[in-house]
Scaffold this active site. Structure first.
Site, PDB file in Angstrom:
ATOM      1  CG  HIS B 139      -1.949   0.976   1.345  1.00  0.00           C
ATOM      2  ND1 HIS B 139      -1.732   2.296   1.655  1.00  0.00           N
ATOM      3  CD2 HIS B 139      -3.285   0.856   1.156  1.00  0.00           C
ATOM      4  CE1 HIS B 139      -2.892   2.937   1.664  1.00  0.00           C
ATOM      5  NE2 HIS B 139      -3.854   2.091   1.364  1.00  0.00           N
ATOM      6  CG  ASP B 216       0.568  -2.438   6.380  1.00  0.00           C
ATOM      7  OD1 ASP B 216      -0.348  -2.489   7.236  1.00  0.00           O
ATOM      8  OD2 ASP B 216       0.453  -1.840   5.294  1.00  0.00           O
ATOM      9  CD  GLN B 219      -6.569  -4.281   3.938  1.00  0.00           C
ATOM     10  OE1 GLN B 219      -7.508  -5.059   4.038  1.00  0.00           O
ATOM     11  NE2 GLN B 219      -6.747  -2.987   3.766  1.00  0.00           N
ATOM     12  CE  LYS B 242      -7.266  -0.387   6.215  1.00  0.00           C
ATOM     13  NZ  LYS B 242      -8.037   0.301   5.181  1.00  0.00           N
ATOM     14  CB  CYS B 380      -3.639   3.297  -1.648  1.00  0.00           C
ATOM     15  SG  CYS B 380      -4.873   4.529  -1.273  1.00  0.00           S
TER      16      CYS B 380
END
Lengths: 150, 422
Positions: B139, B216, B219, B242, B380
């Site tokens: 991202h 990261d 997600q 999220k 993104c």
């Protein structure tokens, strides 16, 4: 929801499937790149201007149905017109797309471009329709920097 | 497209979903609403998730019954607010199996967490000629902060390529690791492809050379149980919104020894121990990194979201979503002219797709008219789009409150797209 048929009119779909004047122009007098950050659409516009008259106009790039049809119909509308006529036409087009729903846009003056009047029911798609026109302005100004719809 | 039945990472649940998805749906007020006169099928969970009533109520309860600033007041309201805020930190620590709540820094979101690490740890530890390894599927939030750092320091960014299925080229990764590598920063799950990266292997390969790793988790955390100790990374970042929590709250987890050595990120109140014009000293971790009044209600809401998810179980969620992903993949693959982008065997519930001669933007507008909310665009991830030589995709991303009916409605809406264009 606003009727999708207002947005995806047959004329628009026809220009999406068979875009007119979609090719490069080696002898262009001016080119410009346009970029819609929202959807990633990119367009390159080619102009051949002689004595203030748009003798030829074409575009390349990949975009959504609305931006492709808008580019295609813009080239048809402007070929043979003077550069001076382009700006008021864009202003009319822009007003049609952004005026409140209770205001009647001047569809007659826009001629075939009036087919985009349904776009104003879909505010997030207005930039798709105006990208070719913003790019045209850049080409007229002979700018080298890419324009965006921001 | 593969239809492998590989179990999602961390899944130990029995085959049948261990929860009642109908009852769960009723916990989310927004899912009861309509869109364009049709029941909402919300399939943009990778962008942000809807919030359960418990989370919404927790924020309202804070503002109506104990709104006060934290870490300052001696009065009851402030003590209560401080306790709730710090309790949320403890919940986060347990949720990701962090050794201590002192290692949980509240930030605005994953983006701020990456920027924090780049601006503090990065500026101290990364120098001219040093290399940072990223991947093609990152991202922008895990690319641009490192580019900014590279501009400031003269460091070099190296990129792990991906296969056509959307899997990291592990051989190339092995080759990129060098004596100059100072950091590996990778996404756990691709927001645009759904690929679940083999991060434990990635971390152990870096660790064999003593290289720190940032993961990261924006997600991955909504989809599976996360254990930062098992992963073995040094930094793990995610966003609350999220994870069914409010926007504006997120988490940086880092090993305590790193946080202790890192300089402050922003200066201000709460992050200091003493201030004088001769110089200031810093508060203990994690407060050293939390200047100013934080997003108190957001942190409390995140804690409540974690409680809510705990009641369902992340393994049960992973199992259920995997089943729904397989169903959605099968149904979408039946549509002629539709191509799924991202076909790795190990995937979270994200399906990106393109359609022949139809731009994703048009897909998005038409399915929206059917009450189906999906994301269209570059997500993104412009370098990833370049890899596939496309400008954009349409993306349906599923959550545990989605069901087969939502998927069926997406499929019917996509059929309508084809009708409009044919």
């Amino acid at each position: 929801m606003s009727d999708l048929r207002d947005l995806y009119q047959q004329t628009i779909l026809d220009h999406t499937r068979k875009p007119r004047n979609k090719h490069e122009m080696p002898d262009a007098t001016s080119t410009a790149d346009g970029h819609n950050r929202l959807c990633g659409d990119k367009i390159r516009l080619f102009l051949k201007v002689n004595a203030g008259i748009i003798e030829d106009i074409s575009f390349t790039g990949n975009g959504c149905a609305i931006s492709t049809a808008s580019a295609s119909m813009m080239t048809e509308a402007l070929k043979g017109k003077s550069v001076a006529e382009a700006q008021p036409l864009f202003e009319l087009f822009h007003t049609m797309l952004t005026s409140p729903m209770d205001q009647e846009p001047d569809l007659e003056a826009l001629n075939k471009l009036a087919v985009f009047s349904g776009v104003r029911e879909f505010p997030v798609r207005v930039k798709c329709a105006t990208l070719p026109w913003h790019t045209l302005q850049a080409a007229i100004k002979n700018q080298d920097a890419p324009v965006t719809t921001e | 497209m593969t239809t492998t039945t590989t179990k999602p990472r961390g899944s130990q649940a029995a085959k049948a979903p261990a929860f009642d998805s109908v009852a769960i749906r009723s916990d989310f007020p927004l899912l009861q609403t309509q869109s364009h006169g049709k029941p909402l099928a919300y399939l943009d969970n990778a962008a942000t998730s809807q919030k359960p009533q418990a989370v919404i109520a927790a924020a309202a309860r804070y503002y109506t019954t104990y709104n006060a600033n934290i870490h300052r007041g001696v009065y009851k309201l402030s003590v209560d607010a401080t306790a709730a805020y710090e309790a949320a930190r403890e919940k986060v620590a347990r949720f990701i199996n962090a050794p201590s709540e002192r290692e949980i820094v509240f930030v605005r979101g994953a983006t701020e967490a990456v920027n924090l690490v780049a601006a503090t740890w990065g500026m101290e530890n990364i120098h001219s000629g040093d290399e940072i390894i990223l991947s093609e599927m990152e991202h922008h939030s895990n690319i641009v902060p490192w580019q900014l750092l590279a501009q400031r320091t003269g460091a070099v960014i190296k990129v792990i390529a991906i296969s056509q299925h959307g899997e990291l080229a592990m051989d190339q990764y092995a080759q990129l690791l060098s004596d100059r590598t100072r950091l590996v920063a990778l996404t756990h799950v691709s927001n645009a492809l759904g690929t679940i990266n083999p991060i434990e292997r990635i971390v152990s390969m870096a660790k064999a050379r003593g290289i720190p790793v940032l993961i990261d988790g924006a997600q991955s955390i909504p989809h599976m149980a996360i254990d930062v100790r098992k992963i073995g990374c040094d930094f793990f970042v995610f966003s609350g919104h999220k994870l069914y929590a409010p926007t504006g709250i997120g988490v940086l987890w880092a090993k305590g020894e790193l946080l202790e050595k890192m300089p402050p990120y922003q200066g201000g109140g709460d992050m200091i121990s003493t201030v004088s014009f001769a110089g200031s000293t810093w508060n203990d971790i994690p407060h050293k990194f939390e200047a100013g009044t934080p997003h108190i209600s957001g942190a409390i809401g995140l804690g409540v979201a974690i409680d809510y998810l705990g009641g369902i179980g992340m393994d049960a969620i992973a199992e259920y979503e995997h089943d729904l992903l397989m169903y959605a993949t099968k149904q979408l693959n039946r549509i002629p002219g539709l191509q799924i982008i991202g076909t790795a065997p190990e995937k979270a519930a994200v399906i990106s797709f393109i359609m022949e001669n139809i731009h994703p933007h048009d897909i998005g507008t038409i399915v929206d008219g059917e009450g189906v909310a999906i994301r269209t665009g570059h997500h993104c991830c412009q370098p990833l789009m370049d890899h596939y030589n496309i400008a954009a995709t349409a993306r349906a991303s599923l959550a545990f409150y989605n069901n087969r009916e939502d998927v069926d409605r997406l499929v019917a809406a996509v059929e309508k797209v084809k009708e409009v264009f044919n």
